[in-house]
Design an enzyme around this catalytic site. Structure first.
Site: not given
Length: 349
Positions: A81, A182-184, A186
Site C-alpha cells: 500500500k 459513505g456514498v463515494g 463504492v
C-alpha cells in the site's frame, strides 16, 4: 502478529519505505507486506493525517489487508500500500505525483500502485510518466482496468445480497433496509444497485450535499454521519474509512448483518468476536471488497477483458460462503477464519 518499531500493526512486513521530496513537497509511505504470491499490489491513498505515525499505521494495516485480499481473490499478487501525506488543504500537484512515481520506480517492481481514497485514474496517468509499475489507468471500453470503484461496488453488492440470504433468509433485496455509510464511488454505486432491487436505503456521508443529492435521486433517507451506525436496519454497510467497528460502536449496532466495502472496518482483532457475540453476521472486508483489485490486477497482468473481470467478481459470494461455513463449523469469528485462510495462502499459516 509480529510487532516492530513500536507499531502494533507491523506484521512481519517485508519492507516499509519512507519517502521525502523537498522540491515537490512529497511525503509518502510504501508498505510491502508480502510478495509471496507476486509483486505487492495495492492502491495509493492521498489523505491528511494528524501526524506521520498515523500515516504509517494506515499503510501497515492496508498493506496487510491487500495481501489477504489478493490471496483470497486468487490473484498472483502480493500485498502493499502507498500513502501520500496530504496537507490540510489536500494540495495535489503533478510534481508531487511524479515524485511519488519515482519513489515507486526506485523499488524495482516490488510494489505496483493503483488509485485509492483521494486519488483518481487521471492521477495514475501522471504517476505513470515516471514508472511502469502502475495500474488503474483509463482503458478502452470492454477492457480490464480503469477506475476500480465500480468493480468494487459490484462485488460489495453481490456480497451484500449473499449476506442478506445468509443472515436474514432473504431471497430478494426488495424491502430489505440497508444503512450505507459513505456514498463515494463504492458506496454510491452500491446504493444505486440496491435501489434498482427495491431495497429500502438510509445513507450518510461527510459530504452532506452529496448524500442529499443521491438520496433524492434514489428515494433514500438521509441521516447524519455520526448516526448511521446506530439506526435500526437489516444490514449496515460501511463504505467510508476504516476502524469504525469498535467496542462502543458494535454495542450500539441495531442490525443483523454488517457487509460493506470499507477497508479495515474492525478497529481491533477482538471486534470480530464482539460482532459474533451479538449474533451479527460479518462479511470480512477484504473478501467482499475485492472487485476493484481484481479489475486493476487483471489490467496490470494483461489477463482477460471486462467479461473475465466480472466473472471473477461474481465468485466473491462463494468465498464469503466458504468463510461463513468454516465459521459455523469452528465457532470462530468470520474475521478470524478469513485471516487464517489468507495466511495459509501466503505461506504464513
Amino acid at each position: 502478529m509480529t510487532t516492530g518499531w513500536g507499531f502494533p500493526d507491523f506484521d512481519a512486513h517485508e519492507a516499509v519505505h519512507l519517502f521525502t521530496d523537498t522540491t515537490s513537497g512529497l511525503q509518502a509511505v510504501i508498505a510491502i507486506h508480502s510478495t509471496k504470491l507476486g509483486p505487492a499490489g495495492g492502491g495509493c491513498r492521498f489523505w491528511h493525517y494528524a501526524d506521520s505515525n498515523e500515516a504509517i499505521t494506515d499503510a501497515l494495516r492496508l498493506s496487510r489487508g491487500m495481501s489477504f485480499k489478493n490471496a483470497m481473490a486468487g490473484l498472483p499478487m502480493g500485498g502493499g500500500k502507498g500513502v501520500v501525506l496530504a496537507d490540510a488543504d489536500r494540495t495535489k500537484t503533478p510534481e508531487l505525483l511524479k515524485a511519488f512515481g519515482r519513489a515507486i520506480e526506485s523499488l524495482g517492481g516490488r510494489y505496483v500502485t493503483a488509485e485509492d481514497v483521494g486519488m483518481a485514474d487521471t492521477d495514475m496517468v501522471t504517476i505513470a510518466t515516471e514508472t511502469k509499475f502502475v495500474t488503474g489507468l483509463p482503458v478502452a471500453s470492454g477492457r480490464a482496468g480503469g477506475n476500480p470503484g465500480p468493480s468494487t461496488a459490484l462485488g460489495v453488492y453481490l456480497g451484500v445480497k449473499a449476506a442478506a440470504k445468509r443472515g436474514l433468509g432473504a431471497d430478494s433485496m426488495k424491502g430489505v433496509h440497508v444503512a450505507i455509510q459513505g456514498v463515494g464511488s463504492v458506496g454510491g454505486g452500491l446504493a444505486e444497485l440496491l435501489a434498482k432491487d427495491g431495497a429500502k436505503l438510509t445513507i450518510a456521508d461527510v459530504d452532506t450535499e452529496k448524500a442529499r443529492a443521491l438520496a433524492a435521486a434514489l428515494g433514500a433517507d438521509v441521516v447524519a454521519s455520526e448516526e448511521i451506525l446506530t439506526i435500526e436496519a437489516d444490514i449496515v454497510s460501511p463504505n467510508a474509512l476504516g476502524a469504525i467497528l469498535t467496542e462502543a460502536s458494535i454495542a450500539a449496532l441495531q442490525t443483523k448483518v454488517v457487509a460493506g466495502g470499507a477497508n479495515n472496518q474492525l478497529a481491533t482483532r477482538g471486534d470480530g468476536a464482539r460482532l459474533q457475540a451479538r449474533g451479527i453476521l460479518y462479511a470480512p472486508d477484504y473478501v467482499i471488497n475485492a472487485g476493484g483489485i481484481i479489475n486493476v490486477c487483471l489490467e496490470y497482468l494483461g489477463q482477460g477483458d471486462r467479461a473475465e473481470v466480472e466473472a471473477r467478481i461474481h465468485k466473491i459470494p462463494d468465498r464469503l460462503i466458504e468463510v461463513w461455513d468454516e465459521s459455523d463449523r469452528s465457532g470462530l469469528p468470520t474475521s478470524d477464519v478469513a485471516d487464517m485462510i489468507a495466511q495459509r495462502l501466503i505461506g504464513r499459516g
